[in-house]
Design an enzyme around this catalytic site. Structure first.
Site, PDB file in Angstrom:
ATOM      1  N   CYS A 102       0.824  -1.292   0.009  1.00  0.00           N
ATOM      2  CA  CYS A 102       0.238  -0.044  -0.034  1.00  0.00           C
ATOM      3  C   CYS A 102       1.128   1.230  -0.030  1.00  0.00           C
ATOM      4  O   CYS A 102       1.540   1.255   1.009  1.00  0.00           O
ATOM      5  CB  CYS A 102      -1.024   0.121   0.899  1.00  0.00           C
ATOM      6  SG  CYS A 102      -1.745   1.403   1.296  1.00  0.00           S
ATOM      7  N   GLY A 103       0.515   1.724  -0.980  1.00  0.00           N
ATOM      8  CA  GLY A 103       1.463   3.108  -1.257  1.00  0.00           C
ATOM      9  C   GLY A 103       1.173   4.315  -0.367  1.00  0.00           C
ATOM     10  O   GLY A 103       2.201   4.989   0.039  1.00  0.00           O
ATOM     11  N   HIS A 104      -0.169   4.539  -0.098  1.00  0.00           N
ATOM     12  CA  HIS A 104      -0.688   5.866   0.680  1.00  0.00           C
ATOM     13  C   HIS A 104      -0.305   5.487   1.907  1.00  0.00           C
ATOM     14  O   HIS A 104      -0.049   6.255   2.564  1.00  0.00           O
ATOM     15  CB  HIS A 104      -2.107   5.921   0.357  1.00  0.00           C
ATOM     16  CG  HIS A 104      -3.071   5.225   1.385  1.00  0.00           C
ATOM     17  ND1 HIS A 104      -3.530   3.959   1.201  1.00  0.00           N
ATOM     18  CD2 HIS A 104      -3.511   5.436   2.510  1.00  0.00           C
ATOM     19  CE1 HIS A 104      -4.296   3.506   1.859  1.00  0.00           C
ATOM     20  NE2 HIS A 104      -4.260   4.468   2.861  1.00  0.00           N
ATOM     21  N   ASP A 295     -10.704   3.929  -3.319  1.00  0.00           N
ATOM     22  CA  ASP A 295      -9.572   4.736  -3.032  1.00  0.00           C
ATOM     23  C   ASP A 295      -9.716   6.144  -3.099  1.00  0.00           C
ATOM     24  O   ASP A 295      -9.958   6.450  -4.218  1.00  0.00           O
ATOM     25  CB  ASP A 295      -8.113   4.183  -3.426  1.00  0.00           C
ATOM     26  CG  ASP A 295      -6.811   4.618  -2.702  1.00  0.00           C
ATOM     27  OD1 ASP A 295      -6.759   5.681  -1.991  1.00  0.00           O
ATOM     28  OD2 ASP A 295      -6.102   3.850  -2.926  1.00  0.00           O
ATOM     29  N   GLY A 300      -0.802   4.421  -4.471  1.00  0.00           N
ATOM     30  CA  GLY A 300       0.523   4.546  -4.536  1.00  0.00           C
ATOM     31  C   GLY A 300       1.256   3.208  -5.257  1.00  0.00           C
ATOM     32  O   GLY A 300       1.891   3.214  -6.146  1.00  0.00           O
ATOM     33  N   SER A 301       0.723   1.981  -4.848  1.00  0.00           N
ATOM     34  CA  SER A 301       1.417   0.750  -5.468  1.00  0.00           C
ATOM     35  C   SER A 301       0.638   0.808  -7.006  1.00  0.00           C
ATOM     36  O   SER A 301       1.476   0.200  -7.858  1.00  0.00           O
ATOM     37  CB  SER A 301       0.940  -0.590  -4.386  1.00  0.00           C
ATOM     38  OG  SER A 301      -0.365  -0.670  -4.206  1.00  0.00           O
TER      39      SER A 301
END
Length: 393
Positions: A102-104, A295, A300-301
């Site tokens: 998870c990027g965020h 989202d 991010g990912s």
């Protein structure tokens, strides 16, 4: 609080969380009170699913959370923290289960892990590397998909993060898995019979399916559209892909079977969005993940996966940057967009159909609150969670 003290002796230990958001998308960081887990990080993920999923539901869903809540469980000890390759580990939680990247949440965790000085919660805090010249501190985060390197802007002494500058992270290896794949959807009142779409697939720590919204006559654009129709379409498309054995290769990880599942369908509008300074262009996306969770951030990912996809399509080269908008950044604030960069092409020891790249993603995260969640012994609903949508099904 006396009520917390009174309840702490009950059968349910209070759980302490820090709440943050990244470009509008929440991250509930579970810092104390979660049961101990053992083994590798993927084994801990499996143990959390099999033994403590009621805690995920308790914290993510109602009455303490909501359908679109997202979470992160800090793991102080993993195989990579033991070997010295990582500073701390993390498990990511959704409305439906446990994601692999998870990027965020990584951006939010970067700030929090620099700001905390609780050595019980983060034993390796004093080992973080400060680059006083650049005013950044380096955090090595062990996610289920692998090692993610996070660079956090900090004040001069490195003791606190600097929220005026974006956090960046470097991805795990990312790669496209399918380009221009035609998929026929089952009949539905929303779209014509025998309706087919063209989709791309890519991996950025999780597997994503990307559909250009301009090919959909019932949506056409992300500037103005019907969210219910978008939900119906992405849900039907995800189910169609999962039920087609011939498409299983587009979400099969070359090394880890636990990472081999389709996490999300993203609607992309390549004609919408304003580039951030330093990027060559912009586009927008709407991400449906887990159990049709939406989202609020650009994801991010998924941005890592989109960069790998653009590189495979030869639309971006090494060193190129691109801006990725969500609905929030389009409507509210450009600062809520992410900027992604293709850092380099990497060679791996497994034959791949498309090139593998490292990416860098940057974005802003902010604090929203601090919570200690409790469960009263006589609370008939409190040891689990629910959604109103789930009750209606």
């Amino acid at each position: 609080m006396d009520v917390i003290k009174d309840l702490s002796g009950s059968e349910h230990e209070p759980i302490t969380c820090i709440d943050m958001h990244t470009c509008g998308e929440p991250t509930r960081i579970i810092i104390k009170g979660y049961p101990s887990l053992t083994g590798s990080l993927l084994e801990q993920r499996s143990q959390a699913k099999s033994q403590y999923d009621h805690i995920r539901r308790r914290l993510m869903l109602e009455p303490r959370g909501h359908f679109d809540m997202y979470g992160a469980i800090l793991r102080q000890e993993t195989e990579l923290t033991k070997s010295g390759q990582a500073d701390i580990g993390v498990l990511f939680t959704t409305n439906d289960g446990y994601s692999t990247m998870c990027g965020h949440a990584t951006i939010a965790l970067g700030r929090f892990l620099v700001d905390t000085h609780d050595l019980e919660m983060f034993p390796n805090r004093k080992k973080l590397q400060l680059d006083s010249e650049k005013g950044t501190t380096f955090v090595r985060l062990h996610a289920p998909c692998g090692l993610v390197e996070v660079t956090v802007p900090t004040k001069e002494d490195g003791m606190k993060s600097d929220p005026s500058r974006p956090v960046t992270f470097t991805s795990v290896d990312c790669f496209a898995t399918g380009l221009n794949i035609t998929i026929r959807l089952p009949n539905n009142p929303v779209w014509p019979s025998d309706f087919s779409i063209v989709a791309d697939f890519s991996y950025g720590g999780a597997f994503y399916c990307f559909v250009n919204v301009r090919q959909l006559p019932f949506l056409n654009s992300l500037s103005k559209f019907d969210m219910d129709v978008a939900n119906q379409f992405t849900k039907a498309l995800k189910a169609t892909i999962n039920n087609d054995l011939e498409l299983s290769h587009v979400f099969r990880h070359p090394k880890e079977n636990d990472l081999s599942f389709l996490y999300s369908v993203i609607l992309v509008d390549t004609d919408l969005g304003v580039p951030l300074p330093g990027s060559q262009g912009a586009e927008s996306g709407l991400c449906f993940f887990a159990d049709q969770q939406v989202d609020r951030s650009p994801t991010g990912s998924a941005v890592s996966a989109r960069l790998a996809l653009a590189y495979a399509h030869k639309k971006l080269k090494t060193g190129n940057s691109w801006t990725y908008h969500s609905l929030v950044s389009l409507k509210r604030n450009d600062r809520a967009a992410f900027m992604g960069t293709v850092l380099e092409e990497v060679k791996i020891d497994i034959p791949m159909q498309y090139p593998c790249v490292k990416t860098q993603i940057e974005g802003h995260a902010s604090y929203t609150g601090y919570h200690t969640f409790v469960v009263e012994t006589n609370d008939l609903l409190g040891n689990d969670g629910f959604t109103m949508k789930g009750l209606a099904e």
